[in-house]
Design a protein around this motif. Structure first.
Motif, short mmCIF file in Angstrom:
data_model
loop_
_atom_site.label_atom_id
_atom_site.label_comp_id
_atom_site.label_asym_id
_atom_site.label_seq_id
_atom_site.Cartn_x
_atom_site.Cartn_y
_atom_site.Cartn_z
N LEU A 363 31.02 35.36 51.94
CA LEU A 363 30.41 36.68 52.07
C LEU A 363 28.93 36.64 51.69
CD1 LEU A 363 33.03 39.21 50.64
CD2 LEU A 363 32.22 39.05 52.99
N SER A 364 28.63 35.92 50.63
CA SER A 364 27.23 35.86 50.20
C SER A 364 26.35 35.15 51.23
CB SER A 364 27.13 35.13 48.85
OG SER A 364 27.47 33.77 48.98
N GLU A 365 26.96 34.24 52.02
CA GLU A 365 26.20 33.49 53.01
C GLU A 365 25.93 34.29 54.28
OE1 GLU A 365 28.02 29.78 53.84
OE2 GLU A 365 27.69 28.96 51.83
N GLY A 369 27.00 41.72 57.70
CA GLY A 369 28.09 41.51 58.65
C GLY A 369 29.31 42.32 58.28
N LEU A 370 30.46 41.91 58.79
CA LEU A 370 31.69 42.67 58.63
C LEU A 370 32.78 41.80 58.03
CD1 LEU A 370 33.36 45.28 59.24
CD2 LEU A 370 33.91 44.26 61.46
N PHE A 394 35.23 46.21 55.66
CA PHE A 394 34.12 46.56 54.78
C PHE A 394 32.81 46.00 55.34
CE2 PHE A 394 37.95 46.52 52.29
CZ PHE A 394 37.85 47.68 51.54
N TRP A 395 31.76 46.81 55.23
CA TRP A 395 30.43 46.37 55.67
C TRP A 395 29.77 45.60 54.53
CZ3 TRP A 395 28.67 45.39 60.09
CH2 TRP A 395 27.30 45.18 60.30
N VAL A 396 29.11 44.52 54.92
CA VAL A 396 28.48 43.62 53.95
C VAL A 396 26.98 43.60 54.18
CG1 VAL A 396 28.37 41.25 53.09
CG2 VAL A 396 30.57 42.20 53.85
N LEU A 438 38.52 33.31 57.47
CA LEU A 438 37.75 32.59 58.48
C LEU A 438 36.47 33.35 58.81
CD1 LEU A 438 40.64 31.58 60.92
CD2 LEU A 438 39.54 30.13 59.21
N LEU A 439 35.34 32.67 58.68
CA LEU A 439 34.05 33.23 59.07
C LEU A 439 33.72 32.81 60.49
CD1 LEU A 439 31.31 34.61 58.47
CD2 LEU A 439 30.54 32.43 57.50
#
Length: 448
Positions: A363-365, A369-370, A394-396, A438-439
């Motif tokens: 998420l930090s990378e 994004g979503l 959730f929106w990031v 999975l990203l």
């Protein structure tokens, strides 16, 4: 129990021979299931089902037919065989129907080592109801939860026996238990809901009902105030709860039935790199206490570990005997069947290479994004792999979760998505499908 089921299958095979079948296979299943649901602190629904089901497939030349029944009387077995043979004689010819030969059969297996069945006594209805009430109470105790849509427990025990006229005979038993809870937060049009649950082969392995209810409640509260995300191209992180569905689309495209029809978006990808080069996807039907484990497949072939994708490269299809014959290949021992249909290919336990980073690190990378935690509906072109699904999550921004989102659509092409994915390290290893978060880079979001 298995001796009784073996007797039924032998009776079915004998009846098929007398009716004029050239070959036949029979399956007998004895199942028990119990489900308990509670609502507002009281029992809402209780159901118990028991029964024996019989299935018979006959072959007359290159024609086949299947029949099933839930009556085990001798007269019913004789009628089943007569009708099946009559149906087969009217069926169209299929040059690819096949039955395993003696040299192909599984001959030695240790079902006990796979721990497919819980040896403990069936849990009482009172115990199951208490767990459901515990989960409901834990969800209601979460601040912001307005109601519980439902909390429940299930238990099942199933024994099966398969026999073929070519000489195979074998069976095994399987159990499963679950606890689940769906919580609702907010009021009126602003209500949001979420869930948690656990499903295990052994009842004693179930997670705490209190933990399940609490997590369902917390997830529902976290979704309050959801709104649409912006529209555009963004990285998307599929949470571990739903990431297995993405790999499931790939597994479906590798199914022999899709390949022989020419309706798979991976039909020309054998031997090609379809995942990043360091990722392997392995099928292992011999993992203890896992729901997809089995010592032999639905045609009596010995199951085995295989790498479906090795270091990113697609190594083969998922095949039963018929699809293997049609493709000029060998069966991968992936036949599955019920009592009312012929065998068809189906994958069992799957495990994907996990990454080195946690979900939080991924998420930090991604920056902006979503994070998807739930999906609704599906629109996938089976031939091209074009992908479009409704999503919420959730929106990031700046690597941090900022607000919940709903009513958005995620779109892309599955072949491109698989090549661009990055796994986290958070897969639950007791599941049949072990897939981490999975990203996937560069998906199209349609939101506000």
């Amino acid at each position: 129990m298995t001796d009784r089921l073996a007797t039924f299958t032998e009776q079915l095979l004998g009846a098929a021979r007398r009716a004029g079948a050239d070959a036949a296979d029979a399956i007998a299943v004895d199942g028990t299931s119990v489900s308990i649901e509670v609502l507002k602190g009281k029992l809402e629904h209780a159901e118990r089902a028991e029964g024996v089901d019989l299935g018979l497939r006959v072959m007359v030349g290159r024609r086949q037919a299947c029949v099933s029944a839930s009556d085990t009387s001798a007269s019913t077995i004789e009628t089943m065989a007569e009708r099946a043979v009559a149906m087969a004689r009217e069926a169209p010819e299929d040059p690819y129907i096949a039955q395993a030969e003696p040299g192909q059969f599984a001959t030695e297996w240790d079902a006990a080592a796979l721990e497919m069945a819980d040896g403990a006594d069936e849990p009482s209805a009172e115990t199951m109801q208490a767990l459901a009430l515990e989960a409901e109470a834990a969800a209601l105790a979460v601040s912001g939860v307005s109601q519980v849509q439902g909390a429940g427990t299930t238990y099942s025990r199933r024994a099966m026996h398969l026999a073929t006229s070519a000489g195979f005979s074998g069976g095994y038993a399987r159990t499963g238990s679950s606890v689940s809870c769906v919580a609702i937060a907010g009021e009126g049009a602003a209500m949001e809901r979420d869930y948690d649950g656990d499903s295990r082969t052994f009842f004693s392995d179930l997670r705490s009902a209190t933990e399940i209810g609490r997590l369902a409640g917390e997830r529902a509260v976290e979704r309050l105030g959801a709104r649409k995300p912006p529209t555009g191209a963004f990285p998307v992180l599929y949470d571990e709860r739903i990431s297995g569905g993405l790999i499931g689309h790939m597994l479906g495209a590798l199914n022999g039935s899709a390949i022989v029809r020419g309706s798979s978006w991976l039909r020309d990808a054998l031997g090609e790199e379809i995942l990043p080069a360091w990722i392997t996807v392995e099928e292992d039907p011999h993992r203890p206490r896992v729901s997809g484990s089995r010592p032999f497949d639905g045609e009596g072939l010995p199951t085995r570990r295989r790498r479906i994708v090795e270091n990113g490269v697609l190594t083969g299809w998922t095949l039963d005997l018929a699809t293997a014959r049609q493709l000029g290949m060998e069966s991968t021992a992936n036949a599955a069947r019920g009592t009312s249909s012929p065998p068809s290919p189906s994958v069992s336990n799957v495990r994907m290479t996990q990454g080195e980073k946690s979900r939080a690190e991924l998420l930090s990378e991604i920056g902006t994004g979503l994070l998807i935690t739930s999906m609704i509906g599906t629109s996938i072109n089976p031939t091209t792999g074009d992908y479009s699904r409704g999503a919420s999550g959730f929106w990031v921004e700046n690597g941090e979760i900022t607000y919940p989102v709903n009513e958005c659509t995620v779109a892309g092409n599955l072949r491109d998505m698989l090549r661009r994915l990055t796994p986290a390290n958070d897969a639950r290893t007791h599941l049949s499908r072990v897939v981490p978060s999975l990203l996937v880079e560069g998906l199209t979001l349609a939101g506000a």
